[in-house]
Design a protein around this motif. Structure first.
Motif, PDB file in Angstrom:
ATOM      1  N   LEU A 321       0.824  -1.202   0.000  1.00  0.00           N
ATOM      2  CA  LEU A 321       0.000   0.000   0.000  1.00  0.00           C
ATOM      3  C   LEU A 321       0.863   1.258   0.000  1.00  0.00           C
ATOM      4  O   LEU A 321       0.555   2.248  -0.674  1.00  0.00           O
ATOM      5  CB  LEU A 321      -0.934  -0.005   1.220  1.00  0.00           C
ATOM      6  CG  LEU A 321      -2.031  -1.072   1.214  1.00  0.00           C
ATOM      7  CD1 LEU A 321      -2.830  -1.016   2.512  1.00  0.00           C
ATOM      8  CD2 LEU A 321      -2.959  -0.887   0.019  1.00  0.00           C
ATOM      9  N   ALA A 322       1.966   1.214   0.767  1.00  0.00           N
ATOM     10  CA  ALA A 322       2.875   2.360   0.777  1.00  0.00           C
ATOM     11  C   ALA A 322       3.476   2.575  -0.610  1.00  0.00           C
ATOM     12  O   ALA A 322       3.580   3.711  -1.095  1.00  0.00           O
ATOM     13  CB  ALA A 322       3.973   2.146   1.812  1.00  0.00           C
ATOM     14  N   GLY A 323       3.873   1.483  -1.252  1.00  0.00           N
ATOM     15  CA  GLY A 323       4.416   1.601  -2.605  1.00  0.00           C
ATOM     16  C   GLY A 323       3.389   2.108  -3.600  1.00  0.00           C
ATOM     17  O   GLY A 323       3.712   2.891  -4.512  1.00  0.00           O
ATOM     18  N   SER A 324       2.132   1.700  -3.426  1.00  0.00           N
ATOM     19  CA  SER A 324       1.072   2.157  -4.330  1.00  0.00           C
ATOM     20  C   SER A 324       0.800   3.644  -4.148  1.00  0.00           C
ATOM     21  O   SER A 324       0.553   4.363  -5.124  1.00  0.00           O
ATOM     22  CB  SER A 324      -0.207   1.357  -4.073  1.00  0.00           C
ATOM     23  OG  SER A 324       0.017  -0.024  -4.292  1.00  0.00           O
ATOM     24  N   LEU A 325       0.832   4.128  -2.910  1.00  0.00           N
ATOM     25  CA  LEU A 325       0.651   5.558  -2.665  1.00  0.00           C
ATOM     26  C   LEU A 325       1.789   6.361  -3.295  1.00  0.00           C
ATOM     27  O   LEU A 325       1.574   7.457  -3.835  1.00  0.00           O
ATOM     28  CB  LEU A 325       0.571   5.825  -1.162  1.00  0.00           C
ATOM     29  CG  LEU A 325      -0.680   5.284  -0.458  1.00  0.00           C
ATOM     30  CD1 LEU A 325      -0.579   5.503   1.039  1.00  0.00           C
ATOM     31  CD2 LEU A 325      -1.938   5.963  -1.004  1.00  0.00           C
ATOM     32  N   PHE A 326       2.996   5.814  -3.224  1.00  0.00           N
ATOM     33  CA  PHE A 326       4.130   6.485  -3.861  1.00  0.00           C
ATOM     34  C   PHE A 326       3.945   6.511  -5.380  1.00  0.00           C
ATOM     35  O   PHE A 326       4.231   7.523  -6.040  1.00  0.00           O
ATOM     36  CB  PHE A 326       5.427   5.763  -3.493  1.00  0.00           C
ATOM     37  CG  PHE A 326       6.661   6.387  -4.096  1.00  0.00           C
ATOM     38  CD1 PHE A 326       7.114   7.621  -3.673  1.00  0.00           C
ATOM     39  CD2 PHE A 326       7.358   5.727  -5.102  1.00  0.00           C
ATOM     40  CE1 PHE A 326       8.250   8.198  -4.230  1.00  0.00           C
ATOM     41  CE2 PHE A 326       8.490   6.294  -5.664  1.00  0.00           C
ATOM     42  CZ  PHE A 326       8.936   7.529  -5.222  1.00  0.00           C
ATOM     43  N   ALA A 327       3.461   5.395  -5.935  1.00  0.00           N
ATOM     44  CA  ALA A 327       3.188   5.351  -7.379  1.00  0.00           C
ATOM     45  C   ALA A 327       2.104   6.356  -7.758  1.00  0.00           C
ATOM     46  O   ALA A 327       2.175   7.005  -8.812  1.00  0.00           O
ATOM     47  CB  ALA A 327       2.768   3.940  -7.787  1.00  0.00           C
ATOM     48  N   ALA A 328       1.095   6.504  -6.898  1.00  0.00           N
ATOM     49  CA  ALA A 328       0.033   7.481  -7.156  1.00  0.00           C
ATOM     50  C   ALA A 328       0.591   8.903  -7.159  1.00  0.00           C
ATOM     51  O   ALA A 328       0.177   9.745  -7.968  1.00  0.00           O
ATOM     52  CB  ALA A 328      -1.071   7.349  -6.110  1.00  0.00           C
ATOM     53  N   LEU A 329       1.528   9.173  -6.257  1.00  0.00           N
ATOM     54  CA  LEU A 329       2.162  10.496  -6.213  1.00  0.00           C
ATOM     55  C   LEU A 329       2.941  10.768  -7.491  1.00  0.00           C
ATOM     56  O   LEU A 329       2.847  11.859  -8.075  1.00  0.00           O
ATOM     57  CB  LEU A 329       3.078  10.592  -4.999  1.00  0.00           C
ATOM     58  CG  LEU A 329       3.881  11.896  -4.854  1.00  0.00           C
ATOM     59  CD1 LEU A 329       2.932  13.088  -4.731  1.00  0.00           C
ATOM     60  CD2 LEU A 329       4.815  11.830  -3.648  1.00  0.00           C
ATOM     61  N   LEU A 330       3.706   9.775  -7.947  1.00  0.00           N
ATOM     62  CA  LEU A 330       4.458   9.939  -9.193  1.00  0.00           C
ATOM     63  C   LEU A 330       3.514  10.150 -10.375  1.00  0.00           C
ATOM     64  O   LEU A 330       3.783  10.980 -11.259  1.00  0.00           O
ATOM     65  CB  LEU A 330       5.338   8.715  -9.432  1.00  0.00           C
ATOM     66  CG  LEU A 330       6.508   8.488  -8.467  1.00  0.00           C
ATOM     67  CD1 LEU A 330       7.260   7.216  -8.840  1.00  0.00           C
ATOM     68  CD2 LEU A 330       7.454   9.690  -8.474  1.00  0.00           C
ATOM     69  N   ALA A 331       2.409   9.402 -10.387  1.00  0.00           N
ATOM     70  CA  ALA A 331       1.441   9.562 -11.470  1.00  0.00           C
ATOM     71  C   ALA A 331       0.830  10.954 -11.438  1.00  0.00           C
ATOM     72  O   ALA A 331       0.629  11.583 -12.485  1.00  0.00           O
ATOM     73  CB  ALA A 331       0.344   8.501 -11.353  1.00  0.00           C
ATOM     74  N   ARG A 332       0.543  11.443 -10.239  1.00  0.00           N
ATOM     75  CA  ARG A 332      -0.037  12.780 -10.106  1.00  0.00           C
ATOM     76  C   ARG A 332       0.927  13.850 -10.615  1.00  0.00           C
ATOM     77  O   ARG A 332       0.526  14.785 -11.323  1.00  0.00           O
ATOM     78  CB  ARG A 332      -0.361  13.037  -8.636  1.00  0.00           C
ATOM     79  CG  ARG A 332      -0.935  14.409  -8.334  1.00  0.00           C
ATOM     80  CD  ARG A 332      -2.331  14.538  -8.850  1.00  0.00           C
ATOM     81  NE  ARG A 332      -2.914  15.833  -8.517  1.00  0.00           N
ATOM     82  CZ  ARG A 332      -4.119  16.209  -8.889  1.00  0.00           C
ATOM     83  NH1 ARG A 332      -4.882  15.391  -9.593  1.00  0.00           N
ATOM     84  NH2 ARG A 332      -4.587  17.401  -8.570  1.00  0.00           N
ATOM     85  N   LEU A 333       2.185  13.720 -10.274  1.00  0.00           N
ATOM     86  CA  LEU A 333       3.174  14.709 -10.690  1.00  0.00           C
ATOM     87  C   LEU A 333       3.392  14.702 -12.197  1.00  0.00           C
ATOM     88  O   LEU A 333       3.759  15.726 -12.783  1.00  0.00           O
ATOM     89  CB  LEU A 333       4.502  14.454  -9.967  1.00  0.00           C
ATOM     90  CG  LEU A 333       4.494  14.670  -8.444  1.00  0.00           C
ATOM     91  CD1 LEU A 333       5.839  14.278  -7.848  1.00  0.00           C
ATOM     92  CD2 LEU A 333       4.146  16.111  -8.098  1.00  0.00           C
ATOM     93  N   ASN A 334       3.167  13.545 -12.827  1.00  0.00           N
ATOM     94  CA  ASN A 334       3.405  13.436 -14.270  1.00  0.00           C
ATOM     95  C   ASN A 334       2.120  13.464 -15.089  1.00  0.00           C
ATOM     96  O   ASN A 334       2.148  13.221 -16.297  1.00  0.00           O
ATOM     97  CB  ASN A 334       4.170  12.140 -14.567  1.00  0.00           C
ATOM     98  CG  ASN A 334       5.602  12.181 -14.064  1.00  0.00           C
ATOM     99  OD1 ASN A 334       6.489  12.726 -14.713  1.00  0.00           O
ATOM    100  ND2 ASN A 334       5.843  11.626 -12.880  1.00  0.00           N
ATOM    101  N   GLY A 335       0.986  13.759 -14.440  1.00  0.00           N
ATOM    102  CA  GLY A 335      -0.275  13.874 -15.161  1.00  0.00           C
ATOM    103  C   GLY A 335      -0.779  12.571 -15.740  1.00  0.00           C
ATOM    104  O   GLY A 335      -1.462  12.571 -16.769  1.00  0.00           O
ATOM    105  N   ILE A 336      -0.483  11.446 -15.091  1.00  0.00           N
ATOM    106  CA  ILE A 336      -0.918  10.133 -15.570  1.00  0.00           C
ATOM    107  C   ILE A 336      -2.246   9.773 -14.902  1.00  0.00           C
ATOM    108  O   ILE A 336      -2.363   9.852 -13.672  1.00  0.00           O
ATOM    109  CB  ILE A 336       0.141   9.055 -15.255  1.00  0.00           C
ATOM    110  CG1 ILE A 336       1.465   9.405 -15.931  1.00  0.00           C
ATOM    111  CG2 ILE A 336      -0.341   7.677 -15.689  1.00  0.00           C
ATOM    112  CD1 ILE A 336       2.606   8.493 -15.536  1.00  0.00           C
ATOM    113  N   PRO A 337      -3.272   9.385 -15.671  1.00  0.00           N
ATOM    114  CA  PRO A 337      -4.552   8.984 -15.053  1.00  0.00           C
ATOM    115  C   PRO A 337      -4.343   7.796 -14.116  1.00  0.00           C
ATOM    116  O   PRO A 337      -3.870   6.748 -14.535  1.00  0.00           O
ATOM    117  CB  PRO A 337      -5.421   8.604 -16.258  1.00  0.00           C
ATOM    118  CG  PRO A 337      -4.782   9.287 -17.429  1.00  0.00           C
ATOM    119  CD  PRO A 337      -3.321   9.322 -17.141  1.00  0.00           C
TER     120      PRO A 337
END
Length: 377
Positions: A321-337
C-alpha cells in the motif's frame, strides 16, 4: 500457544521470511497499480461528466459513452424547465477538430463547449470562475497542462483548429483524454470551429441542475417515458459516468487488452507469493519436525503456518500500500490517469491477503512430511 509461537518464529527468523514479505508487497503494488491505471485510463472518457456538477445529463438515445454523444433537438430544454424541481438547463457541446500549432503539432482534438458563466455546470470542478471568464473572449481556448508539448503551443500563442485561428489563454488540470486531446472553449467558439455544430438547434448534451440532488432519480424517471425515448435519454451523472467506463472497459479492444494484462499481473503475483512462502515453510521443516517430536499435534502446527502466512500477508500488504501511494504520487506529478480509490485498495488488499493465506494452506502439504525422522536425514 500456537499463535504466540508463530509470531515469535517470525521475529526470530525474520531473514527467512523477509523474501516472502517482499514478494507479497511486490504483488500488492503490481495488482493495485495495474488496477488503478486501468480504471484511470478508461475513466478519462467520462471526464466531461465527472468534472461537471450537473445532476442529470440529457443526450441522444442509446449513447454508450459520454465521449460518443450525438446531437439532440434544442427544444428539449423547454420541456425540462417545465418541471419545478429543475432550476437550470444549459447546453454542452462536443465537437472534433484538427489542431495545427505554430511549431507543428498536427493532431486531432475533442472540442468541449461550455457555458462560461461563473456558476456554469459544465466542467465546474475543473475550471475556476476566473478561468471560465477567460473564454468569454471569442476564439480563445484552454488546453490541459500535460498536452501543451503535444500541441506544440504555449499559453498566449495562437493555433488553428479546422483552419480557424484560436488563442490559448490558459490551461486545465486533470482533463487529459485517453486517446486524443481535450480542448475547452465557449459554446460560440466551438460552433464557429466545428461546422456540424454551427446551427443553434444542435446540442450534444443538456446539463440539468436540480433544487435537490436527491430528486435526480425521480426527475429522470419522469422524463424517461416511452414517448421520449426516441428523442432523448436521461441519465444521472453517476449512471452516465459508469456507463462510459463500462463501455471502454468491457467493449473496447483497449479495455479488454488492459484487463488481460491485469490478470497476467495478478497471476504473476500469486505465483511469486505462493512459491516464496512455500519455500520459507519448507526451510523450517526441521523445526516443525522437532515440534512433532515433542508431541505438538498436526492441527496446532497447521495453525502456526496459517498464522505466519497471515502475518506475512499483512506486513507485505502494508509495504504494498505504501508503494502504491508512492506510485500514485508519481502519477499525479506526471499527469498520468491513476484512479487509486478506497475500493481498488480494499479489493486488491483482500486479494493479496487471500493469496498469502492460500499459499500457507498449500505449504501445509510439506508439514505432513515433518516427522521426527526428518531430523536424522
Amino acid at each position: 500457544m500456537a499463535v504466540a509461537l508463530a509470531r515469535k518464529t517470525l521475529l526470530h527468523e525474520w531473514r527467512r521470511f523477509l523474501p516472502a514479505v517482499m514478494s507479497v508487497g511486490f504483488s500488492g503494488v503490481l495488482i493495485i497499480v495495474q488496477g488503478a491505471l486501468l480504471l484511470g485510463i478508461v475513466g478519462t472518457n467520462a471526464l466531461p461528466v465527472t468534472q461537471s456538477r450537473a445532476d442529470l445529463w440529457i443526450g441522444f438515445p442509446g449513447t454508450q459513452s459520454a465521449d460518443l454523444g450525438r446531437s439532440i433537438d434544442a427544444g428539449v430544454s423547454a420541456e425540462l424547465l417545465v418541471d419545478p424541481r429543475v432550476v437550470r438547463v444549459e447546453p454542452f457541446l462536443m465537437g472534433t477538430g484538427d489542431w495545427r500549432g505554430p511549431r507543428g503539432g498536427g493532431i486531432s482534438v475533442t472540442l468541449l463547449g461550455i457555458d462560461t458563466r461563473p456558476d456554469g455546470l459544465g466542467l465546474a470542478k475543473a475550471l475556476s470562475p476566473g478561468t471560465r471568464a477567460l473564454l468569454e473572449e471569442p476564439a480563445t481556448v484552454l488546453v490541459d497542462a500535460g498536452d501543451r508539448d503535444k500541441l506544440a503551443t504555449a499559453v498566449g500563442e495562437a493555433a488553428e483548429i479546422n483552419g480557424q485561428r484560436v488563442r490559448v489563454v490558459g490551461t486545465t488540470n486533470d482533463m487529459r483524454a485517453m486517446g486524443g486531446v481535450n480542448v475547452v472553449a465557449s459554446l460560440a467558439t466551438v460552433r464557429a470551429i466545428d461546422k456540424s455544430l454551427a446551427a443553434a438547434d444542435n446540442v450534444t448534451y443538456y446539463l440539468v441542475g436540480l433544487r435537490s440532488p436527491e430528486a435526480a432519480t425521480t426527475v429522470r424517471n419522469r422524463f424517461s417515458r416511452h414517448e421520449n425515448r426516441t428523442r432523448f435519454e436521461v441519465w444521472t451523472a453517476a449512471d452516465l459516468a459508469e456507463r462510459s467506463v463500462r463501455y471502454w472497459l468491457l467493449e473496447s479492444g483497449a479495455g479488454v487488452g488492459f484487463i488481460f494484462a491485469t490478470i497476467v499481473a495478478l497471476l504473476v503475483g500469486i505465483l511469486i507469493t505462493s512459491q516464496t512462502l512455500m519455500a520459507a515453510v519448507a526451510a523450517s521443516t526441521p523445526q516443525y519436525a522437532t515440534l512433532r517430536a515433542i508431541g505438538v499435534s498436526f492441527p496446532k502446527l497447521r495453525r502456526i503456518v496459517v498464522e505466519q502466512a497471515g502475518w506475512v500477508g499483512a506486513v507485505g500488504l502494508a509495504f504494498g500500500l505504501a508503494g502504491s501511494l508512492f506510485a500514485a504520487l508519481l502519477a499525479r506529478l506526471n499527469g498520468i490517469p491513476f484512479a487509486l480509490g478506497p475500493g481498488i485498495m480494499v479489493l486488491s488488499g483482500g486479494l493479496v491477503l487471500a493469496v498469502a493465506l492460500l499459499a500457507g494452506l498449500l505449504a501445509l502439504r510439506r508439514l505432513r512430511h515433518a516427522d521426527p525422522a526428518a531430523l536424522l536425514r
